[in-house]
Design a protein around this motif. Structure first.
Motif, PDB file in Angstrom:
ATOM      1  N   ILE A 129      35.677  56.120  41.746  1.00  0.00           N
ATOM      2  CA  ILE A 129      37.206  55.924  42.315  1.00  0.00           C
ATOM      3  C   ILE A 129      37.779  57.434  42.319  1.00  0.00           C
ATOM      4  O   ILE A 129      38.761  57.332  43.033  1.00  0.00           O
ATOM      5  N   SER A 130      37.576  58.160  41.305  1.00  0.00           N
ATOM      6  CA  SER A 130      38.383  59.481  41.255  1.00  0.00           C
ATOM      7  C   SER A 130      37.989  60.149  42.622  1.00  0.00           C
ATOM      8  O   SER A 130      38.883  61.333  42.732  1.00  0.00           O
ATOM      9  N   ARG A 131      37.280  60.065  43.338  1.00  0.00           N
ATOM     10  CA  ARG A 131      36.619  60.873  44.267  1.00  0.00           C
ATOM     11  C   ARG A 131      37.200  60.035  45.974  1.00  0.00           C
ATOM     12  O   ARG A 131      37.023  60.679  46.817  1.00  0.00           O
ATOM     13  N   VAL A 156      45.931  56.552  44.922  1.00  0.00           N
ATOM     14  CA  VAL A 156      44.950  55.668  43.767  1.00  0.00           C
ATOM     15  C   VAL A 156      45.871  55.778  42.436  1.00  0.00           C
ATOM     16  O   VAL A 156      45.955  56.879  41.744  1.00  0.00           O
ATOM     17  N   ASP A 157      46.252  54.663  42.252  1.00  0.00           N
ATOM     18  CA  ASP A 157      47.061  54.477  41.097  1.00  0.00           C
ATOM     19  C   ASP A 157      46.233  53.932  39.713  1.00  0.00           C
ATOM     20  O   ASP A 157      46.819  53.568  38.643  1.00  0.00           O
ATOM     21  N   ASP A 200      42.324  54.728  37.187  1.00  0.00           N
ATOM     22  CA  ASP A 200      41.309  55.743  37.124  1.00  0.00           C
ATOM     23  C   ASP A 200      40.339  55.234  35.977  1.00  0.00           C
ATOM     24  O   ASP A 200      39.253  55.517  35.756  1.00  0.00           O
ATOM     25  N   ASP A 201      40.719  54.008  35.231  1.00  0.00           N
ATOM     26  CA  ASP A 201      40.085  53.519  34.217  1.00  0.00           C
ATOM     27  C   ASP A 201      39.451  52.231  34.702  1.00  0.00           C
ATOM     28  O   ASP A 201      40.024  51.134  34.601  1.00  0.00           O
ATOM     29  N   GLU A 241      32.230  51.983  36.143  1.00  0.00           N
ATOM     30  CA  GLU A 241      31.701  52.833  37.250  1.00  0.00           C
ATOM     31  C   GLU A 241      31.162  51.962  38.427  1.00  0.00           C
ATOM     32  O   GLU A 241      31.244  52.520  39.462  1.00  0.00           O
ATOM     33  N   GLY A 301      33.896  51.168  40.384  1.00  0.00           N
ATOM     34  CA  GLY A 301      34.602  52.326  41.062  1.00  0.00           C
ATOM     35  C   GLY A 301      33.688  52.883  42.235  1.00  0.00           C
ATOM     36  O   GLY A 301      34.154  53.364  43.237  1.00  0.00           O
ATOM     37  N   TYR A 311      34.774  53.149  46.311  1.00  0.00           N
ATOM     38  CA  TYR A 311      34.476  54.351  46.982  1.00  0.00           C
ATOM     39  C   TYR A 311      33.719  53.977  48.481  1.00  0.00           C
ATOM     40  O   TYR A 311      34.155  54.358  49.521  1.00  0.00           O
TER      41      TYR A 311
END
Length: 372
Positions: A257-259, A272-273, A275-276, A279, A282, A286
């Motif tokens: 999700i961070s990417r 993107v609000d 980050d936790d 995996e 996420g 993506y």
């Protein structure tokens, strides 16, 4: 035989064949059918009112004539089911000549739609029932009953190509879904293997991290670690089975999700609000955003997109919208939506795909987060 009869008369029908067959012309065609039915509903009702013994039943005749056409775009079979008792009602209330003249013009399009789009068993059952009903309820329409099987045979043969194309499309969609599931399994391997590796590491380091462990506890940790290693090995073998011929193994770590902001094109907005998240969730988010933006680039060139990812009620809400753009460039396998639905379904989530009022497109995935 009884199963076919049940499917024809009572079983739920969700085969929305007309919208797919008509494509971009479905709304004009539907409007034309409604106007056609409305005209003949008025003609039939007026003919009934002019009878010497007419009463307020003209409303029932009007609805019996128009009603089936309202269902035609949803399901020709449901429209035919409603038309059958409607035909009998009109025949009972009206004089024979008027009923026959009305049904000559209102019934054929409904029956033709069934004969063109449904299987042989359903077409035969509908033909027999229609012929019998016409012959029994409207003796003066015997010639119409005679032509029903002929019309059914001709239309069924003409619709053979369309049925074959639909079957081929269904098989292609099923194959695409299986291929996408295999791809999901290959990508999920990295996520699962990471967690299993963490189990192995924690089991091996437990005697050093936890003081005072007895021999039985150390042996238990060692057995758990060995079982985790075997599981990783088994997953690697399974991954080899899922990999298609000539496909090289993936060496890069799976995106998360961070990417997602990296996917945004120039002029797009990405917010993107969160980050936790797990995996696997996420990775799914993506891929959904990646496919949605790819479709926007291909089918709405020059459009601007907005990406919003946030938590809402224990779910990850992924929303991608794009404005209207230029003419579609075509291309692509056409299986992108299948891939997104399969990925979201893995987590028990839902996917919404629809056009927006400004001519753009919206893709929204709701993915349950579960226990991380």
């Amino acid at each position: 035989m009884f199963r076919t009869l049940y499917r024809t008369v009572l079983a739920p029908d969700h085969t929305r064949v007309l919208p797919r067959a008509l494509g971009r012309w479905r709304l004009p065609a539907f409007a034309a059918l409604i106007i056609y039915a409305f005209v003949w509903a008025v003609v039939t009702s007026v003919a009934y009112v002019r009878q010497s013994d007419s009463d307020g039943w003209w409303v029932a005749i009007f609805l019996a004539t128009l009603g089936p056409y309202a269902l035609l775009i949803r399901s020709p079979l449901l429209a035919w089911r409603l038309a059958v008792p409607g035909f009998y009602l009109v025949s009972v209330l009206m004089d024979g000549e008027g009923a026959a003249a009305s049904q000559y013009w209102t019934a054929p399009p409904l029956f033709v739609a069934v004969a063109a789009f449904y299987s042989r068993g359903i077409v035969i059952a509908a033909t027999v029932l229609s012929t019998a009903l016409i012959a029994l309820s409207e003796p003066q329409a015997a010639d119409m009953a005679f032509f029903v099987p002929i019309i059914a045979a001709v239309v069924y043969l003409l619709g053979a190509r369309g049925r074959a194309e639909r079957e081929l499309e269904e098989e292609r969609d099923a194959k695409a879904a299986l291929e996408e599931r295999a791809r999901i399994a290959r990508e999920m391997h990295d996520v699962v293997a990471h967690h299993m590796s963490m189990v192995v590491v924690r089991c091996e380091t437990a005697p050093y991290r936890i003081k005072g462990l007895n021999e039985e506890a150390e042996r238990e940790f060692a057995e758990v670690g060995d079982a985790a290693r075997e599981a990783i090995t088994d997953m690697q073998r399974l991954l080899g089975v899922l990999r298609t011929n000539g496909e090289a193994p993936q060496r890069e770590p799976q995106p998360g999700i961070s990417r997602i902001p990296e996917l945004a094109r120039p002029g797009d907005e990405a917010e993107v609000d969160v980050d936790d998240v797990p995996e696997a969730v996420g990775l799914t988010a993506y891929r959904v955003v990646q496919e949605a933006l790819t479709n926007a680039t291909r089918h709405a060139p020059g459009s601007r997109a907005s990406v919003r990812v946030h938590k809402s009620g224990g779910q990850l809400d992924v929303v991608v919208t794009n404005t209207a753009g230029g003419p579609s460039r075509g291309g692509g396998s056409g299986q992108g939506l299948i891939g997104m639905r399969e990925r979201v379904a893995v987590h028990g989530g839902t996917l919404t795909v629809k056009s927006t009022e400004d001519g753009g497109f919206l893709v929204r995935a709701r993915i349950p987060l579960g226990d991380k």
